[in-house]
Design a protein around this motif. Structure first.
Motif, PDB file in Angstrom:
ATOM      1  N   LEU A   4       0.833  -1.201   0.000  1.00  0.00           N
ATOM      2  CA  LEU A   4       0.000   0.000   0.000  1.00  0.00           C
ATOM      3  C   LEU A   4       0.863   1.244   0.000  1.00  0.00           C
ATOM      4  CD1 LEU A   4      -2.623  -1.018   2.712  1.00  0.00           C
ATOM      5  CD2 LEU A   4      -2.858  -1.175   0.232  1.00  0.00           C
ATOM      6  N   THR A   5       0.404   2.276  -0.687  1.00  0.00           N
ATOM      7  CA  THR A   5       1.094   3.559  -0.650  1.00  0.00           C
ATOM      8  C   THR A   5       0.709   4.274   0.640  1.00  0.00           C
ATOM      9  OG1 THR A   5      -0.687   4.785  -1.713  1.00  0.00           O
ATOM     10  CG2 THR A   5       0.952   3.736  -3.171  1.00  0.00           C
ATOM     11  N   LYS A   6       1.445   5.309   0.969  1.00  0.00           N
ATOM     12  CA  LYS A   6       1.136   6.123   2.154  1.00  0.00           C
ATOM     13  C   LYS A   6      -0.278   6.694   2.055  1.00  0.00           C
ATOM     14  CE  LYS A   6       2.077   8.789   5.793  1.00  0.00           C
ATOM     15  NZ  LYS A   6       3.086   9.769   6.042  1.00  0.00           N
ATOM     16  N   ASP A   7      -0.645   7.183   0.873  1.00  0.00           N
ATOM     17  CA  ASP A   7      -1.990   7.741   0.695  1.00  0.00           C
ATOM     18  C   ASP A   7      -3.070   6.680   0.924  1.00  0.00           C
ATOM     19  OD1 ASP A   7      -1.001  10.278   0.153  1.00  0.00           O
ATOM     20  OD2 ASP A   7      -1.230  10.092  -2.022  1.00  0.00           O
ATOM     21  N   GLU A  11      -5.902   6.880   3.808  1.00  0.00           N
ATOM     22  CA  GLU A  11      -7.315   6.755   3.428  1.00  0.00           C
ATOM     23  C   GLU A  11      -8.001   5.641   4.223  1.00  0.00           C
ATOM     24  OE1 GLU A  11     -10.677   7.923   1.003  1.00  0.00           O
ATOM     25  OE2 GLU A  11      -8.745   8.873   1.371  1.00  0.00           O
ATOM     26  N   ALA A  12      -7.359   4.495   4.328  1.00  0.00           N
ATOM     27  CA  ALA A  12      -7.939   3.379   5.071  1.00  0.00           C
ATOM     28  C   ALA A  12      -8.091   3.718   6.554  1.00  0.00           C
ATOM     29  CB  ALA A  12      -7.074   2.124   4.902  1.00  0.00           C
ATOM     30  N   CYS A  13      -7.102   4.379   7.121  1.00  0.00           N
ATOM     31  CA  CYS A  13      -7.157   4.765   8.533  1.00  0.00           C
ATOM     32  C   CYS A  13      -8.242   5.807   8.780  1.00  0.00           C
ATOM     33  CB  CYS A  13      -5.802   5.308   8.987  1.00  0.00           C
ATOM     34  SG  CYS A  13      -4.501   4.065   9.090  1.00  0.00           S
ATOM     35  N   ALA A 118      -3.087   1.687  11.201  1.00  0.00           N
ATOM     36  CA  ALA A 118      -1.759   1.981  10.661  1.00  0.00           C
ATOM     37  C   ALA A 118      -0.773   0.888  11.052  1.00  0.00           C
ATOM     38  CB  ALA A 118      -1.271   3.345  11.150  1.00  0.00           C
ATOM     39  N   GLY A 119      -0.867   0.416  12.295  1.00  0.00           N
ATOM     40  CA  GLY A 119       0.014  -0.657  12.743  1.00  0.00           C
ATOM     41  C   GLY A 119      -0.160  -1.930  11.939  1.00  0.00           C
ATOM     42  N   ALA A 120      -1.392  -2.169  11.503  1.00  0.00           N
ATOM     43  CA  ALA A 120      -1.660  -3.360  10.699  1.00  0.00           C
ATOM     44  C   ALA A 120      -1.260  -3.165   9.237  1.00  0.00           C
ATOM     45  CB  ALA A 120      -3.147  -3.710  10.780  1.00  0.00           C
ATOM     46  N   GLU A 127       7.301   2.212   1.380  1.00  0.00           N
ATOM     47  CA  GLU A 127       7.950   3.309   2.068  1.00  0.00           C
ATOM     48  C   GLU A 127       8.708   4.250   1.121  1.00  0.00           C
ATOM     49  OE1 GLU A 127       6.238   2.398   5.498  1.00  0.00           O
ATOM     50  OE2 GLU A 127       7.609   4.073   5.308  1.00  0.00           O
ATOM     51  N   SER A 128       8.783   3.889  -0.148  1.00  0.00           N
ATOM     52  CA  SER A 128       9.546   4.744  -1.066  1.00  0.00           C
ATOM     53  C   SER A 128       8.780   5.940  -1.528  1.00  0.00           C
ATOM     54  CB  SER A 128       9.986   3.920  -2.270  1.00  0.00           C
ATOM     55  OG  SER A 128       8.880   3.350  -2.934  1.00  0.00           O
TER      56      SER A 128
END
Length: 128
Positions: A4-7, A11-13, A118-120, A127-128
């Protein structure tokens, strides 16, 4: 499973925290909260910013509320006895310590939900 990307993590969180807070509000008798899919863009944006605060800055409930309050103030919101997006009024437009306990617990639920999601998800994030 794809990374998953950071975005995507944000979004999921944000979605999860919104839905948990919605369920909490319903449990308290407040049925005014709409689902994430029906939420207006300003509400989704606010949840995303809150999620970023937790993920990137380690915001706790008070920090999260303080950031929310600062953002709302910058957008022209003010205190009002009933949440009214048209008038930009909100009953939680108060310092954290002046919030009713139920509202402080809502901030805690938001932060805990984002942290858990986020932990999951972050170990799978790109991370790139």
């Amino acid at each position: 499973m794809a990374k998953l990307t950071k975005d995507e993590v944000v979004e999921a969180c944000a979605r999860a925290a919104h839905e948990v807070n919605r369920a909490y509000c319903i449990a308290l008798g407040d049925t005014s909260q709409v689902s994430w899919d029906e939420a207006p863009d300003w509400q989704k944006s606010s949840a995303r910013l809150g999620a970023i605060g937790v993920i990137d800055h380690g915001n706790g409930p008070k920090d999260s509320h303080d950031s929310w309050l600062k953002q709302k103030e910058a957008e022209g919101w003010k205190y009002g006895p009933v949440k009214d997006a048209e008038k930009k009024e909100h009953p939680c437009f108060l310092p954290y310590g002046e919030l009713p306990v139920a509202q402080r617990l809502k901030d805690r639920l938001f932060v805990n939900t984002v942290g858990s999601m986020a932990g999951a998800l972050i170990p799978q994030a790109d991370e790139s």
